[in-house]
Design a protein around this motif. Structure first.
Motif, short mmCIF file in Angstrom:
data_model
loop_
_atom_site.label_atom_id
_atom_site.label_comp_id
_atom_site.label_asym_id
_atom_site.label_seq_id
_atom_site.Cartn_x
_atom_site.Cartn_y
_atom_site.Cartn_z
N GLN A 369 13.75 -4.04 -1.17
CA GLN A 369 12.86 -3.68 0.19
C GLN A 369 13.28 -2.15 0.25
O GLN A 369 12.65 -1.45 1.61
N ASP A 371 14.55 -0.24 -1.47
CA ASP A 371 13.24 1.05 -1.75
C ASP A 371 11.90 1.28 -1.36
O ASP A 371 11.22 2.50 -1.16
N TYR A 372 11.67 -0.25 -1.37
CA TYR A 372 10.21 0.09 -0.28
C TYR A 372 9.93 0.22 0.93
O TYR A 372 8.77 1.43 1.20
N THR A 375 9.79 4.53 0.35
CA THR A 375 8.62 5.32 -0.33
C THR A 375 7.64 4.51 0.15
O THR A 375 6.27 5.24 0.25
N SER A 376 7.45 3.80 1.05
CA SER A 376 6.45 2.68 1.69
C SER A 376 5.62 3.74 3.11
O SER A 376 6.25 3.18 3.87
N GLU A 377 4.78 4.19 3.34
CA GLU A 377 4.75 4.35 5.05
C GLU A 377 4.75 3.33 5.78
O GLU A 377 4.54 3.22 6.48
N ALA A 378 4.15 1.79 4.93
CA ALA A 378 3.35 1.32 6.05
C ALA A 378 4.73 -0.27 6.33
O ALA A 378 5.21 -0.67 7.62
N ALA A 379 5.52 0.80 5.29
CA ALA A 379 7.11 -0.40 5.31
C ALA A 379 7.41 0.33 6.58
O ALA A 379 8.59 -0.82 7.63
N ARG A 381 6.38 1.82 8.89
CA ARG A 381 5.60 1.62 10.46
C ARG A 381 6.05 0.80 10.69
O ARG A 381 5.82 0.35 12.00
#
Ligand code: FAD
Ligand code: DHB
Length: 393
Positions: A369, A371-372, A375-379, A381
């Motif tokens: 979680q 790490d996500y 690395t993820s803009e969606a996460a 945001r």
């Protein structure tokens, strides 16, 4: 027995009760605030410190923003640390420019009490034997004892703003309410320390020894928390041990934690709780009387303010037109935000705390979680949008 009469009887002078009294006064609606503790006590009770954008906007719009604008610390990001890594979540960039403001709950309470007294609004501290009756009628009553006299407050409506341990919720018959409880296998030990913060932005740290949080109150005062067991004895935590633990859990290469004198310390349980509905007859529950969230999402105080904003508007419409439509929608309108905050606070808590037993499956999931998130803009945001708070309608 002395009898008084008001439009709205408000039980509890925490953020919910005091803000409600303030909003009602601006609508020309009379209220009386009753509080079991002393003014000194409620003005110095150290609790939350993160104000959502909506809470700040409401304070500014209703004339409570002077000291907040001078002393509040506007933050546009937070940092997450785990496994020796650090990731900044740029809240404002990700959430349409919205920000959070660091301003202690007891400062909000002081500002609200000052406003109440400046407006000659009745507020009685150190009341005892508070009991509600007639909530199924059009003339509910709060009975209480004050300065050696038994008193009766006759109202149109009662607002139960007396926190999780108050008496208002219990006035609703057990058959008329459903309660949702969830306990977490951890608590927070919090300190207030007379030392300049070692960070400009809040740091939330996940560590195998447990969660830690570095927050602040001013350029001279830091607020820090560590995860402890729910039944932990604070006597086992001398200041030096707390600082050692904070140093380990917040640790990052090249970063130093300043320590200093501890001004206040205490342990707070982590729980989730919701009662549905939040209204019974002429009694409306608001804030912690109706719901509790684990502190990780910094939502408790903000939810209390959001509830009374809805309630004040509904009462204003009812007094102005006789239309109870908005009052009837009070529960539904509040619960939407409450359950969103429950989900966010539970998710943040599950991601960041160490669970007893150190189950490796859970640890692997937590890392995935984090790490996500990194690395993820969606996460990121999604976290930012929830953390700064849902806009008001
Ligand atoms: P409260 O602030 O609890 O106010 C209720 C008031 O009612 C109190 O003043 C109480 O004395 C009074 N009262 C009680 N019984 C009666 C009665 N019978 N008659 C009259 N008055 C009565 N949230 C965060 O976001 N971050 C944090 O770090 C955080 N830390 C917390 C630490 C602790 C120890 C606690 C208890 C809560 C913490 N919270 C935190 C939650 C946040 O502080 C609350 O959500 C917020 O105070 C809710 O405001 P309220 O007005 O609904 O309730
Ligand atoms: C503070 C409290 C919280 O519960 C949180 O998530 C962040 C900061 C505080 O007291 O500053």
């Amino acid at each position: 027995m002395k009898t008084d009469r008001t439009q709205v009887g408000i039980v509890g002078a925490g953020p919910a009760g005091l803000m409600l009294a303030h909003l009602l006064r601006l609508e020309g609606i009379e209220s009386v605030v009753l509080e079991t503790r002393s003014r000194e006590y409620v003005e110095h009770r150290v609790r939350a410190g993160v104000l959502e954008q909506g809470t700040v906007d409401l304070m500014n719009e209703t004339g409570l923003g002077d000291r907040l604008r001078r002393e509040g610390l506007v933050h546009r990001g937070i940092e997450i640390r785990w496994d020796g890594r650090a990731k900044r979540i740029p809240l404002s960039d990700l959430a349409g420019g919205r920000a959070i403001t660091i301003y202690g709950q007891q400062e909000v309470v002081k500002d609200l009490i000052a406003a109440r007294l400046a407006g000659d609004g009745p507020i009685h501290f150190e009341v005892g034997s508070v009991a509600l009756s007639g909530i199924d009628t059009n003339a509910p009553i709060v009975r209480y004892r004050h300065e050696g006299t038994d008193r009766e407050l006759r109202c149109d409506v009662i607002a139960g703003c007396d926190g999780f341990h108050g008496v208002s919720r219990e006035a609703i018959p057990a058959t008329g309410r459903t309660e949702f409880h969830h306990e977490y296998p951890f608590a927070w030990l919090g300190i207030l320390a007379a030392v300049p913060p070692s960070t400009e932005e809040l740091i939330y740290a996940h560590h195998e020894r447990g969660f830690a949080l570095h927050s602040l109150r001013s350029p001279e005062v830091s607020r820090l928390y560590i995860q402890v067991d729910p039944d932990e004895d604070i006597e086992r935590w001398p200041d030096a041990r707390i600082w050692d633990e904070l140093r380990i859990r917040l640790g990052l290469e090249g970063w130093h934690l300043n320590d200093g004198p501890v001004i206040e310390k205490g342990i707070a349980a982590m729980r989730s709780f919701v009662v549905e509905p939040m209204q019974h007859g002429r009694l409306f529950l608001a804030g912690d009387a109706a719901h509790i969230v684990p502190a990780t999402g910094a939502k408790g105080l903000n939810l209390a303010v959001a509830d009374v904003r809805v309630l004040a508007r509904a009462l204003a419409a009812w007094y102005a037109t006789g239309d109870a439509g908005r009052l009837d929608r009070y529960t539904a309108e509040c619960l939407r935000r409450v359950w969103r905050a429950q989900d966010f606070s539970a998710t943040m808590s599950a991601m960041l705390h160490a669970y007893p037993g150190h189950d490796e499956f859970t640890q692997r999931r937590q890392r995935a979680q984090l790490d996500y998130l990194a690395t993820s803009e969606a996460a990121a945001r999604s976290l930012a949008e929830n953390y700064v708070g849902l806009p008001f309608d």
